[in-house]
Design an enzyme around this catalytic site. Structure first.
Site, PDB file in Angstrom:
ATOM      1  N   GLU A 128      59.502  36.245  28.334  1.00 35.29           N
ATOM      2  CA  GLU A 128      60.368  35.126  27.960  1.00 35.29           C
ATOM      3  C   GLU A 128      60.284  34.932  26.446  1.00 35.29           C
ATOM      4  OE1 GLU A 128      59.566  31.314  29.792  1.00 35.29           O
ATOM      5  OE2 GLU A 128      61.446  30.508  29.060  1.00 35.29           O
ATOM      6  N   ALA A 269      51.219  29.067  28.560  1.00 35.82           N
ATOM      7  CA  ALA A 269      51.147  29.933  29.730  1.00 35.82           C
ATOM      8  C   ALA A 269      52.552  30.343  30.125  1.00 35.82           C
ATOM      9  CB  ALA A 269      50.480  29.203  30.888  1.00 35.82           C
ATOM     10  N   MET A 270      52.639  31.288  31.060  1.00 33.19           N
ATOM     11  CA  MET A 270      53.942  31.823  31.448  1.00 33.19           C
ATOM     12  C   MET A 270      54.028  32.018  32.950  1.00 33.19           C
ATOM     13  SD  MET A 270      56.874  32.795  30.474  1.00 33.19           S
ATOM     14  CE  MET A 270      58.077  33.272  31.704  1.00 33.19           C
ATOM     15  N   ASN A 272      55.591  33.970  35.094  1.00 34.89           N
ATOM     16  CA  ASN A 272      56.048  35.215  35.723  1.00 34.89           C
ATOM     17  C   ASN A 272      55.854  35.164  37.236  1.00 34.89           C
ATOM     18  OD1 ASN A 272      56.021  36.287  32.949  1.00 34.89           O
ATOM     19  ND2 ASN A 272      53.801  36.227  33.249  1.00 34.89           N
ATOM     20  N   HIS A 304      52.093  23.118  36.156  1.00 35.66           N
ATOM     21  CA  HIS A 304      53.403  23.383  35.552  1.00 35.66           C
ATOM     22  C   HIS A 304      53.883  24.798  35.885  1.00 35.66           C
ATOM     23  CE1 HIS A 304      56.481  22.995  32.303  1.00 35.66           C
ATOM     24  NE2 HIS A 304      56.307  24.305  32.226  1.00 35.66           N
ATOM     25  N   GLU A 305      53.037  25.782  35.625  1.00 29.15           N
ATOM     26  CA  GLU A 305      53.460  27.171  35.868  1.00 29.15           C
ATOM     27  C   GLU A 305      53.680  27.407  37.351  1.00 29.15           C
ATOM     28  OE1 GLU A 305      54.341  28.406  33.177  1.00 29.15           O
ATOM     29  OE2 GLU A 305      53.128  27.118  31.887  1.00 29.15           O
ATOM     30  N   HIS A 308      56.981  26.062  38.484  1.00 27.07           N
ATOM     31  CA  HIS A 308      58.122  26.885  38.077  1.00 27.07           C
ATOM     32  C   HIS A 308      58.564  27.832  39.196  1.00 27.07           C
ATOM     33  CE1 HIS A 308      59.317  26.108  34.001  1.00 27.07           C
ATOM     34  NE2 HIS A 308      58.158  26.391  33.439  1.00 27.07           N
TER      35      HIS A 308
HETATM   36  N1  PHE Z   1      57.971  29.250  30.060  1.00 28.98           N
HETATM   37  C1  PHE Z   1      56.675  28.867  29.578  1.00 28.98           C
HETATM   38  C2  PHE Z   1      56.391  27.501  30.171  1.00 28.98           C
HETATM   39  O1  PHE Z   1      56.735  26.485  29.689  1.00 28.98           O
HETATM   40  C3  PHE Z   1      56.554  28.765  28.111  1.00 28.98           C
HETATM   41  C4  PHE Z   1      56.713  30.046  27.361  1.00 28.98           C
HETATM   42  C5  PHE Z   1      57.871  30.299  26.682  1.00 28.98           C
HETATM   43  C6  PHE Z   1      55.697  30.965  27.334  1.00 28.98           C
HETATM   44  C7  PHE Z   1      58.043  31.460  25.981  1.00 28.98           C
HETATM   45  C8  PHE Z   1      55.832  32.114  26.616  1.00 28.98           C
HETATM   46  C9  PHE Z   1      57.012  32.359  25.923  1.00 28.98           C
HETATM   47  O2  PHE Z   1      55.913  27.358  31.197  1.00 28.98           O
HETATM   48 ZN    ZN Z   2      57.565  25.708  31.590  1.00 31.49          ZN
END
Ligand code: PHE
Ligand code: ZN
Length: 881
Positions: A128, A269-270, A272, A304-305, A308
């Site tokens: 991302e 964090a991310m 995926n 949060h992650e 998602h």
């Molecule tokens: N999508 C991630 C989050 O908010 C944030 C993120 C964005 C991480 C871009 C890495 C790169 O949960």
């Molecule tokens: Zn997020």
């Protein structure tokens, strides 16, 4: 590095692609210097698109090997490739074909931390927003949903662990000590959710049984030897999974859920799919190394992650303009989770403080943009407090307007209607209109219009007529490229508070629609007339911070004091007290500027003592109430002609006045709060520590303060108390023998623990005053520091430039010169991190003229640098515009 092309992306230019990629097969042959990626894409031409339409794929700095279609290697004349694009000039006539692309990467040299890179010898990815195109050529945009099968090959001894999204479906040995694993993710997903991790990592395993009785294998992977530091994160994960089932009816959908902690990461964090990747700062914790704030952050970010998975992954974004569709909504969900796990009132106060500290200055400065922007040059720069935090407030307002039940029905409809799709904000708003029958078109301006609305409110009470009238006027200030604003729908929660602290009943109301304690402001001006109000009430406005607005209220000081002491709603009580403190600090600032010694009304000082000792209030609440508005908060409320040194003096004077007048209450309480029990990270225990550490801060300004803080430091049995004491020593007693010793002890003890050393850097970067620049410069040469690691850079440079008002805004501009040097230095490796650092000067126009001139020079010298990255140029040019 992607340099600026000057290209502007516009929402209105959105157009679906001509081709789709329903299936993606990836094979990685991993090697630090030369990783070979073979992508096999099933490409489908959309109905109605002519076969002559070329297929144009995104790339970013790629080295292309072979290209083949349906097994036939293409001749150089059949395609056109640059590092940033691959065009198949004449695709096959068939509506569906298979495109094979080989690329070669050098993850060991990827310091931008986007795409495939190495962190402490572990291979990991970050895709991302547009990192996937640094791995292979692709239609790298979130509306291209594809089913991924990923095969990873690596030498067994270097990378015993091979992870990707979805479920593991195969593994085995290969020649020469190599091995492989295959992962399949049955859920179509956008490329930004792709992830791969390979390396030697320790595992913490657990499991979770879902609502419908399916067992999910949970894994948290960390640097070997650090497994015991992942226990809290695992617990938070299981609580998150349970909560999402209960609060939103959302069940997890794969057989495995893995989290990997890495030490080089640009963000928190991310999410995926099935393989979250975390900045290790938000996974690793025990009482010896992490503070209560760290525990709370871990809990919130794990949640949060995880959340998602439904809001972001199952339903994703059509394009990056819709970023708040997943982020604002998911922040709202994690806020609600934390509120349920901890104390709702305390959580709300903390959220509002964060919103005001980060989002308000953004909305009120040159980087202001709508929650859903309409244009961008670099999407990486839109992961902002506006998209995240204000985005969450907008969702909260929808719930306020609809009520909890209808809101939940709307969410259910959203999941039902859009599961598996790439959706828009319009889709999101529509579900709430459909379940409620309301027209939310005026409300939706919250997504489209930037700027913090202001409400000017005054009141009159007519005792004879038993009438109480509120005169309310809304205005939305102009923001960059939006000079004229439309009128907003602002839900203003209120209460008319009587002498007993309870809400006064009224018999009727006219002038605005008022439902369930909320005034719906829709016009420029409302005269809201309440009848049957015999006693003149105190106005408690924007209760619970029902709308992210600023208020200019004519309210008698007596009423404000009354609310600060008696409002039956804890949040509102805090708000009233905070307003009083802010007003007093602003007038103290003016006194300092006039060369006078600031004076403070004794009843405010006494009220601080009363709040501290009020056992009916939670300790965490008392700690938050006693934490004075920060220097940046005060600066924001003053708005212009900021002299940070004068703000510092005003704030310091109030702190001393409160400490002196309440010495006994504070020190008794400080002693009584000493914790003799074993450490527990729960909210109540953390609240007691927070209160005691806040009291220490006050007491440290009195005689014997340095010795008291040194004792606190020495006797600390956890990081919360130790770091708090070290911070009090460094910030209040810089240079004292106690401070020098504590800093040295701390350094010796934690030299090999980078996350703890971050606290040491951060504390020293926060020391107020013009001399701190020298310490910060020197620390950039410390063996534990590295310009390549985002956590280190943020702790030292980020803290100094965005959280040290007197140090950074040194009158001679030396802080700004350091800023220019480090931003440009960081940019060479990591443009995204540099761009984020550069936002530290976003409020430069509110400084007094001399500093303003120096700040502008600093920004110009960056802008005049050649070959700037797209990330940095975008921030600097918008800041200067
Ligand atoms: N999508 C991630 C989050 O908010 C944030 C993120 C964005 C991480 C871009 C890495 C790169 O949960
Ligand atoms: Zn997020």
């Amino acid at each position: 590095m992607r340099t600026d092309t000057g290209q502007v992306f516009k929402l209105e230019d959105y157009r679906p692609t001509d081709y789709l990629i329903p299936e993606t097969g990836l094979t990685f042959r991993l090697s630090p210097e030369a990783t070979r990626v073979t992508a096999v894409l099933t490409v489908e031409r959309r109905d109605g698109v002519a076969a002559s339409v070329p297929l144009v794929l995104d790339g970013d700095g790629l080295t292309l090997g072979r290209v083949a279609i349906d097994g036939q290697t293409l001749a150089p004349t059949d395609f056109f490739a640059t590092p940033d694009q691959l065009t198949i000039t004449t695709p096959p006539a068939a509506a569906r074909f298979q495109l094979l692309i080989e690329t070669e990467l050098a993850p060991a040299h990827n310091e931008a931390l986007m795409g495939l890179y190495r962190s402490s010898n572990v291979y990991c990815t970050q895709c991302e927003a547009e990192g996937f195109r640094r791995i292979t050529y692709f239609l790298d945009r979130p509306d291209i949903l594809s089913i991924y099968t990923v095969r990873i090959e690596a030498p067994h001894h270097e990378a015993p662990l091979l992870l990707s999204n979805g479920n593991p479906v195969g593994s085995g040995e290969l020649a020469d000590g190599w091995h492989y694993a295959v992962w399949h993710d049955p859920f179509p997903k956008p490329s930004y959710l792709f992830a791969l991790v390979a390396g030697a990592l320790g595992k913490v395993a657990d499991s979770f049984v879902t609502l419908s009785g399916r067992e999910v294998e949970l894994g948290i992977f960390v640097e070997p030897g650090k497994e015991r530091l992942a226990g809290y994160a695992m617990d938070a994960l299981k609580r998150s999974m349970k909560w999402d089932e209960e609060a939103f009816g959302r069940e997890y959908d794969l057989g495995v859920f893995n989290i990997v902690a890495v030490s080089d990461f640009n963000m928190g964090a991310m999410e995926n799919k099935g393989l979250n990747i975390f900045n290790d700062k938000y996974v690793l914790a025990d009482h010896e190394t992490a503070t209560d704030a760290d525990f709370a952050n871990i809990e919130a970010i794990i949640a949060h992650e995880y959340f998602h998975n439904w809001t972001g992954n199952r339903i994703t974004c059509r394009d990056w303009f819709q970023l708040c569709l997943k982020e604002g909504l998911t922040v709202f969900r994690d806020h609600e989770f934390s509120a349920d796990q901890r104390s709702r009132a305390v959580k709300r106060i903390a959220e509002v403080r964060t919103l005001k500290a980060h989002q308000f200055p953004e909305d009120q400065g040159p980087l202001a943009h709508p929650v859903r922007p309409r244009r961008y040059r670099e999407i990486n720069n839109f992961y902002t407090a506006t998209v995240y935090e204000k985005g969450s407030e907008v969702v909260r307002m929808i719930r306020t307007i609809l009520g909890a039940e209808t809101f939940r029905a709307g969410m259910d409809l959203y999941f039902e209607r859009h599961d598996g799709e790439a959706a828009t904000i319009e889709d999101f708003i529509k579900v709430f209109e459909d379940v409620s029958g309301r027209d939310l078109s005026q409300f939706s301006l919250w997504y489209h219009q930037a700027g913090t609305p202001n409400l000017t409110i005054s009141s009159t009470h007519n005792a004879a007529a038993q009438e109480f009238t509120l005169e309310i006027e809304q205005s939305v200030p102009p923001t960059p490229s939006e000079s004229r604003k439309r009128l907003m729908h602002i839900p203003l929660a209120f209460s008319l508070v009587g002498a007993d602290g309870k809400a006064i009943e009224y018999s009727g109301v006219e002038g605005a629609s008022v439902e369930d304690g909320v005034i719906h402001i829709r016009k420029r001006r409302h005269m809201v007339r309440f009848s049957g109000v015999a006693e003149r009430p105190a106005m408690s406005l924007n209760r619970g911070f029902s709308a992210p607005v600023t208020l200019s209220v004519e309210q008698r000081a007596d009423d404000q004091f009354f609310l600060a002491g008696h409002d039956n709603d804890t949040f509102s009580r805090w708000q009233a007290f905070n307003t009083l403190l802010t007003e007093v600090l602003i007038s103290a600032f003016r006194q300092v500027l006039d060369g006078r010694q600031p004076g403070f009304a004794s009843r405010l000082i006494e009220l601080a003592g009363k709040i501290a000792g009020d056992e009916t209030l939670e300790p965490a609440y008392r700690a938050l109430a006693l934490a004075l508005p920060s220097e940046a908060d005060i600066a924001r409320d003053i708005g212009k002609n900021i002299d940070p040194d004068a703000i510092f003096s005003a704030r310091e004077a109030l702190t001393v006045a409160i400490a002196e007048a309440n010495r006994e209450i504070f020190s008794d309480l400080y002693d009584r709060l000493t914790d003799k029990d074993e450490f527990r990270p729960d909210a109540a225990s953390a609240g007691r520590r927070a209160l005691r550490n806040t009291l220490l801060d006050y007491l440290s300004l009195l005689q014997g303060g340095a010795a008291l803080a040194a004792r606190h430091f020495q006797s600390a049995t956890n990081m919360t108390d130790r770091a708090a004491a070290l911070s009090v020593l460094a910030l209040r007693h810089n240079g004292s023998p106690e401070t020098v010793k504590a800093l040295a002890d701390f350094e010796a003890k934690y030299a090999t623990d980078p996350l703890v050393m971050d606290k040491w850097f951060q504390i020293q970067a926060s020391v107020p005053g013009p001399q701190t620049i020298h310490a910060v410069r020197a620390l950039t040469g410390h063996p534990a520091f590295s310009m390549a690691n985002p956590n280190r850079v943020r702790s030292l440079v980020g803290t100094f430039s965005s959280a040290n008002q007197t140090g950074f805004h040194r009158a001679d501009g030396e802080g700004y010169r350091f800023f220019v040097e480090t931003v440009l230095q960081v940019e060479k490796r990591n443009p995204q991190l540099a761009a984020r650092l550069a936002t530290a000067l976003r409020s430069w126009r509110s400084l007094e003229p001399a500093r303003q001139g120096k700040a502008r020079e600093a920004l110009l010298s960056i802008a005049n640098t050649e070959n700037l990255s797209a990330d940095l140029r975008d921030i600097v040019e918008r800041t200067l515009a």
